[in-house]
Design a protein around this motif. Sequence first.
Motif: not given
Length: 465
Positions: A427-436
């Motif tokens: 999320r902190a690197v901009g992946e709103a839904r977390g790790r895929d």
Amino acid sequence: CGVFGVVGVDNAASVVALGLHALQHRGQEAGGIVTHEFGQGFSSARRFGYVRDNFTDAETMATLPGPIGIGHVRYSTAGSKGATQIRDVQPFFGEFSMGGAAIAHNGNITNALALRKELVDRGSIFQSSSDSECIIHLMARSMGRKIPDRMEEALRKVEGAFSVVAMTRTKLIGCRDPLGVRPLVLGQLGDGWVLASETCALDIINATFIREIEPGEMVVATGKGVESHFPFRPAKSRFCIFEHVYFSRPDSILGGRSVYETRENIGRELAKEAPVDADMVCPVPDSGTPAAIGFSLESGIPYAMGIIRNQYMGRTFIEPTESIRNMGVRLKLNVNRALVKGKRIILVDDSVVRGTTSRKIKEMILEAGAAEVHFRIASPPTKWPCFYGVDTPQRDKLLAANMTEEEMRDHLGVNSLKFISIDGLYRAVGEARGRDQASPQYCDACFSGEYPVKPSDMLDQGFEM
Ligand code: 5GP
Ligand code: SF4
Ligand code: MG
């Protein structure tokens, strides 16, 4: 390691030296520069130590003439460790039928031992113990008519992580592995072109950031412009998430994102995931600073410099031997006694690897009279070694590979210990839904154990995934 190259400027070597100086955080053991000038051929200088101590005097710089040059700052992850040998210092150079070429490599070739064996069996004479030298020998064996063709063919046989900057007499070449594990950016300086590991190396020379080299892309820059092509089978990009956490400089832009902002976000995420009642938030400088600021902003707990760093020391973890690293903590960090006495402190650091630094810091801060110490770590537990260019130790030395979080807390002797979750980091690197989970957006193997490139050499040596 850090790589840098420039073509089409007056006095390339001094531009390369400045670029390398800005990339010094990526490697502090040694550095090298190669240039070319018509009539004088290729010139090279490779030295141990800092750029500022080796590539600033007029005498040395006068030995590196020409409008094109590349350079490298080394931090050993493969080949000789500790006492780096000068023969392992890059750039490496090769003389081919159509002329010479020099290369500088950041990353780690995961099938280098297998390639080396095959090459040596067929007559190649290696000069160094570095994995990167394979590229030169593969180029020598290629039947390609031009050097970029040879480099392309060589890199198709190489597995692992590579951001390569290379040069011929007239061409500056840049290439990233198909997953784009390590960074590489393109900039423009007057009529010339620049390649660098990070954008902070463009800033120092006042070059304009043009774009990142894409994963799997090769660019060839000359006085006439930049050509691009994609020589590898396309793959989903897996940039190193640890570049965002620790490795890159906070003033660099990676994947369109400010590293500083990402680190501040990590601190904010940590404050949400693992809040704690305390009097002040202190970073372990410098690597923990932006995350500590984020933690403070999110929690409302004041930020303070409870630990002061001696700015004349290098990065601890980049010192390759354990004894130097152990010494390093006290040489580099000191507790700000007046500030921490009687206080409940939240200490924010980027990672816990062996736990030696963290333990010493905790001892120092308790000695100085802190009432409580709460560790908050800006990365998930480091449980697996990196085989792609960051020098994480073997699993038996990794604290988190051998202990639960509670055991680590007790081992470090702190009141509490929390790591950011893997989804929090995404999320902190901009992946709103977390790790895929099905198809992760980044390489995170040191945290997850999911290696995006099979570490063949290590598997051959008995490493168990
Ligand atoms: P530790 O407590 O594990 O000895 O060290 C953690 C601190 O040192 C962190 O601030 C981190 O920046 C740095 N560090 C020490 N050794 C290593 C290492 O081998 N790899 C990485 N990534 N960081 C390390
Ligand atoms: Fe980066 Fe960790 Fe992957 Fe190595 S294993 S490339 S440090 S994310
Ligand atoms: Mg640190």
